[in-house]
Write a protein that holds these residues in place. Structure first.
Motif, PDB file in Angstrom:
ATOM      1  N   GLY A 124      -8.359 -37.175  37.115  1.00  0.00           N
ATOM      2  CA  GLY A 124      -8.920 -36.048  36.033  1.00  0.00           C
ATOM      3  C   GLY A 124     -10.439 -35.075  36.519  1.00  0.00           C
ATOM      4  N   VAL A 125     -10.987 -36.000  36.858  1.00  0.00           N
ATOM      5  CA  VAL A 125     -12.023 -35.763  36.659  1.00  0.00           C
ATOM      6  C   VAL A 125     -12.666 -34.449  37.670  1.00  0.00           C
ATOM      7  CG1 VAL A 125     -13.068 -37.430  38.462  1.00  0.00           C
ATOM      8  CG2 VAL A 125     -14.570 -37.186  36.791  1.00  0.00           C
ATOM      9  N   PRO A 126     -11.470 -34.868  38.636  1.00  0.00           N
ATOM     10  CA  PRO A 126     -12.208 -33.306  39.637  1.00  0.00           C
ATOM     11  C   PRO A 126     -12.367 -32.219  38.680  1.00  0.00           C
ATOM     12  CG  PRO A 126     -10.898 -34.352  40.705  1.00  0.00           C
ATOM     13  CD  PRO A 126     -10.357 -35.422  39.332  1.00  0.00           C
ATOM     14  N   SER A 127     -11.240 -31.984  37.941  1.00  0.00           N
ATOM     15  CA  SER A 127     -11.544 -30.899  36.996  1.00  0.00           C
ATOM     16  C   SER A 127     -12.723 -30.712  35.998  1.00  0.00           C
ATOM     17  CB  SER A 127     -10.549 -30.775  36.385  1.00  0.00           C
ATOM     18  OG  SER A 127     -10.116 -29.729  35.189  1.00  0.00           O
ATOM     19  N   THR A 128     -13.489 -31.671  36.104  1.00  0.00           N
ATOM     20  CA  THR A 128     -14.212 -32.216  34.628  1.00  0.00           C
ATOM     21  C   THR A 128     -15.939 -31.520  35.742  1.00  0.00           C
ATOM     22  OG1 THR A 128     -13.749 -33.270  32.983  1.00  0.00           O
ATOM     23  CG2 THR A 128     -16.175 -33.266  33.622  1.00  0.00           C
ATOM     24  N   ALA A 129     -15.758 -31.536  37.045  1.00  0.00           N
ATOM     25  CA  ALA A 129     -16.680 -31.823  37.832  1.00  0.00           C
ATOM     26  C   ALA A 129     -16.890 -30.383  38.533  1.00  0.00           C
ATOM     27  CB  ALA A 129     -16.768 -32.863  39.204  1.00  0.00           C
ATOM     28  N   ILE A 130     -15.968 -29.707  38.722  1.00  0.00           N
ATOM     29  CA  ILE A 130     -15.728 -28.141  39.357  1.00  0.00           C
ATOM     30  C   ILE A 130     -16.471 -27.460  37.429  1.00  0.00           C
ATOM     31  CG2 ILE A 130     -14.713 -26.174  39.597  1.00  0.00           C
ATOM     32  CD1 ILE A 130     -12.781 -28.343  40.953  1.00  0.00           C
ATOM     33  N   GLY A 131     -15.852 -28.000  36.470  1.00  0.00           N
ATOM     34  CA  GLY A 131     -15.634 -27.017  35.420  1.00  0.00           C
ATOM     35  C   GLY A 131     -17.123 -27.354  34.567  1.00  0.00           C
ATOM     36  N   SER A 132     -17.692 -28.111  34.302  1.00  0.00           N
ATOM     37  CA  SER A 132     -19.578 -29.059  33.885  1.00  0.00           C
ATOM     38  C   SER A 132     -20.665 -27.632  33.985  1.00  0.00           C
ATOM     39  CB  SER A 132     -19.151 -30.398  34.413  1.00  0.00           C
ATOM     40  OG  SER A 132     -20.537 -30.488  33.211  1.00  0.00           O
ATOM     41  N   PHE A 133     -20.273 -27.865  35.295  1.00  0.00           N
ATOM     42  CA  PHE A 133     -22.238 -27.018  35.767  1.00  0.00           C
ATOM     43  C   PHE A 133     -21.611 -25.905  34.850  1.00  0.00           C
ATOM     44  CE2 PHE A 133     -25.094 -24.930  37.162  1.00  0.00           C
ATOM     45  CZ  PHE A 133     -26.355 -25.327  37.670  1.00  0.00           C
ATOM     46  N   PRO A 134     -20.392 -24.507  35.242  1.00  0.00           N
ATOM     47  CA  PRO A 134     -20.985 -23.405  34.801  1.00  0.00           C
ATOM     48  C   PRO A 134     -20.414 -23.042  33.412  1.00  0.00           C
ATOM     49  CG  PRO A 134     -18.480 -23.852  36.252  1.00  0.00           C
ATOM     50  CD  PRO A 134     -19.604 -25.080  36.531  1.00  0.00           C
ATOM     51  N   ASN A 135     -19.766 -24.411  32.622  1.00  0.00           N
ATOM     52  CA  ASN A 135     -19.557 -24.321  31.488  1.00  0.00           C
ATOM     53  C   ASN A 135     -21.135 -25.005  30.552  1.00  0.00           C
ATOM     54  OD1 ASN A 135     -18.281 -24.885  28.513  1.00  0.00           O
ATOM     55  ND2 ASN A 135     -19.036 -27.366  29.540  1.00  0.00           N
ATOM     56  N   ALA A 136     -21.417 -26.023  30.864  1.00  0.00           N
ATOM     57  CA  ALA A 136     -22.972 -25.502  30.525  1.00  0.00           C
ATOM     58  C   ALA A 136     -23.540 -24.373  30.765  1.00  0.00           C
ATOM     59  CB  ALA A 136     -23.508 -26.519  31.566  1.00  0.00           C
ATOM     60  N   ALA A 137     -24.021 -23.803  32.036  1.00  0.00           N
ATOM     61  CA  ALA A 137     -24.608 -22.267  32.252  1.00  0.00           C
ATOM     62  C   ALA A 137     -24.353 -21.744  31.306  1.00  0.00           C
ATOM     63  CB  ALA A 137     -24.743 -22.024  33.546  1.00  0.00           C
ATOM     64  N   ALA A 138     -23.184 -21.206  30.846  1.00  0.00           N
ATOM     65  CA  ALA A 138     -22.713 -19.928  30.702  1.00  0.00           C
ATOM     66  C   ALA A 138     -23.233 -20.332  28.649  1.00  0.00           C
ATOM     67  CB  ALA A 138     -21.042 -20.258  30.087  1.00  0.00           C
ATOM     68  N   PHE A 139     -22.644 -21.339  28.203  1.00  0.00           N
ATOM     69  CA  PHE A 139     -23.844 -21.580  27.548  1.00  0.00           C
ATOM     70  C   PHE A 139     -25.100 -21.536  26.469  1.00  0.00           C
ATOM     71  CE2 PHE A 139     -25.969 -24.376  23.889  1.00  0.00           C
ATOM     72  CZ  PHE A 139     -25.185 -23.967  22.454  1.00  0.00           C
ATOM     73  N   PHE A 140     -25.683 -22.105  27.661  1.00  0.00           N
ATOM     74  CA  PHE A 140     -27.364 -21.945  27.511  1.00  0.00           C
ATOM     75  C   PHE A 140     -27.313 -20.113  27.307  1.00  0.00           C
ATOM     76  CE2 PHE A 140     -31.420 -22.026  29.782  1.00  0.00           C
ATOM     77  CZ  PHE A 140     -32.133 -22.253  28.585  1.00  0.00           C
ATOM     78  N   VAL A 141     -26.985 -19.949  29.222  1.00  0.00           N
ATOM     79  CA  VAL A 141     -27.346 -18.586  29.272  1.00  0.00           C
ATOM     80  C   VAL A 141     -27.334 -17.007  27.374  1.00  0.00           C
ATOM     81  CG1 VAL A 141     -27.207 -16.040  30.074  1.00  0.00           C
ATOM     82  CG2 VAL A 141     -27.483 -18.141  30.820  1.00  0.00           C
ATOM     83  N   THR A 142     -25.526 -17.903  27.040  1.00  0.00           N
ATOM     84  CA  THR A 142     -25.635 -16.939  26.034  1.00  0.00           C
ATOM     85  C   THR A 142     -26.508 -16.975  24.972  1.00  0.00           C
ATOM     86  OG1 THR A 142     -23.098 -16.463  26.631  1.00  0.00           O
ATOM     87  CG2 THR A 142     -23.501 -16.522  24.089  1.00  0.00           C
ATOM     88  N   TYR A 143     -25.975 -18.855  24.308  1.00  0.00           N
ATOM     89  CA  TYR A 143     -27.531 -19.077  23.138  1.00  0.00           C
ATOM     90  C   TYR A 143     -28.845 -18.131  23.300  1.00  0.00           C
ATOM     91  CZ  TYR A 143     -29.894 -22.613  20.677  1.00  0.00           C
ATOM     92  OH  TYR A 143     -30.710 -23.055  20.194  1.00  0.00           O
ATOM     93  N   GLU A 144     -29.235 -18.548  25.060  1.00  0.00           N
ATOM     94  CA  GLU A 144     -30.764 -17.383  24.446  1.00  0.00           C
ATOM     95  C   GLU A 144     -31.134 -16.006  24.210  1.00  0.00           C
ATOM     96  OE1 GLU A 144     -33.436 -19.352  24.961  1.00  0.00           O
ATOM     97  OE2 GLU A 144     -32.756 -21.522  24.699  1.00  0.00           O
TER      98      GLU A 144
END
Length: 259
Positions: free
Chosen positions: A52-72
Motif C-alpha cells: 500500500g505504500v504507492p498510495s501513501t507516496a502519491i497522496g502524502s505531499f499534496p495532503n501535507a501541502a493542503a493542510f499547510f496552505v489552509t492552516y496559514e
C-alpha cells in the motif's frame, strides 16, 4: 508570511510529511493489521509491511501541502495578535480547518492504503480500480467523518513552534498521549474503511462501529494497535522536524543565491 518564506515552508512541510509517512510506514501497516476484523496474522502479520505504500507516496505531499496552505490562510483571515490570549484558539481553529481540507486528499489515499495493507497480494491500482467500479467515488471517502474527528481532536498541537527541539520532545510526549486517547476513533476508522460494501459498518456510523468492536472484542479491541500508533506519532514528530528544518534551510539558502 513573506512569499519566499511561505513557499519554502510549504515545500518543506510537504517533504517532511512524505518522509514521516514513508519511514514509519511499517509501523502503520502493523497497526492497521492489529485493528483489522480478520486479525493480525490473517491480515498478513509481519509479511509485506510496505503493502500500500504507492498510495501513501502519491497522496502524502499534496495532503501535507493542503493542510499547510489552509492552516496559514485561516490564521491570516483570523489575524489574531501574537500576544493575544486568543492565539491558541486561532491555531486550533486553523488546524481544524486544515484537517477538514487535507482529509479530502488523505481519506481516498488512506482507504486504498489500508485495504492494500490487509491484502498484500493485491496491487494498489487493482484495489483503487475495484473501489471505483464497485462503490464509486463515495467508496473512496468511506471513513471521512471518523478521520476528520480523529485528527481535529488533537489539531491544537499544530500551533507549536517548529524550530525548537525542546518543543519536539514535549510534542512527542503530547503526541503519544493524544495517539493513545484517540485510538478508539482510529479503530473505528479502520473498520469502516475495511468493511465490505453494503454492510452496516460500511455506512460510516462511528458509534455503531465502536459498539461492534466493544461487543466482540471489548476494551482491548477498542485500543488495538495503540503501541505502534503511539510510537509512530511520537517518532514522527522528530522525523518531521528534522526533515522540515533541513529542507526549509536549503530552500531559503537556494533562494538567496539565485539572482
Amino acid at each position: 508570511m513573506d512569499r519566499p518564506g511561505f513557499t519554502a515552508s510549504l515545500v518543506a512541510g510537504g517533504v517532511a510529511g512524505v518522509s514521516v509517512d514513508l519511514i514509519l510506514f511499517p509501523l502503520d501497516t502493523i497497526k492497521t493489521r492489529l485493528q483489522s476484523p480478520q486479525g493480525f496474522y490473517k491480515a498478513g502479520g509481519f509479511y509485506g509491511v510496505y503493502a500500500g505504500v504507492p498510495s501513501t507516496a502519491i497522496g502524502s505531499f499534496p495532503n501535507a501541502a493542503a493542510f499547510f496552505v489552509t492552516y496559514e490562510y485561516v490564521k491570516w483571515i483570523l489575524n489574531t495578535d501574537a500576544s493575544s490570549y486568543l492565539m491558541p484558539v486561532t491555531h486550533m481553529l486553523a488546524a481544524s480547518a486544515g484537517e477538514v481540507v487535507a482529509c479530502l486528499i488523505r481519506v481516498p489515499s488512506e482507504v486504498v492504503k489500508q485495504r492494500a495493507q490487509v491484502s498484500a497480494s493485491s496491487g494498489t491500482f487493482h484495489i483503487f480500480s475495484n473501489i471505483l467500479c464497485q462503490e464509486g467515488i463515495q467508496g473512496l471517502y468511506r471513513g471521512y467523518k471518523s478521520t476528520v474527528l480523529r485528527e481535529a481532536l488533537w489539531s491544537w498541537r499544530q500551533g507549536h513552534v517548529v524550530d525548537c527541539w525542546q518543543s519536539a520532545v514535549c510534542g512527542a510526549f503530547a503526541g503519544g498521549f493524544a495517539a493513545a486517547v484517540t485510538t478508539p476513533l482510529d479503530v473505528a476508522k479502520t473498520r469502516i474503511m475495511l468493511a465490505k460494501a453494503g454492510s452496516s459498518t460500511a455506512s460510516g456510523n462511528i458509534l455503531s462501529a465502536l459498539h461492534a468492536v466493544w461487543r466482540t472484542q471489548g476494551l482491548s479491541g477498542l485500543f488495538a494497535g495503540v503501541f505502534p500508533r503511539m510510537a509512530a506519532i511520537s517518532l514522527g514528530g522528530f522525523i518531521f522536524l528534522g526533515a522540515y528544518d533541513q529542507t526549509r534551510s536549503f530552500l531559503l539558502e537556494l533562494g538567496r543565491e539565485s539572482p
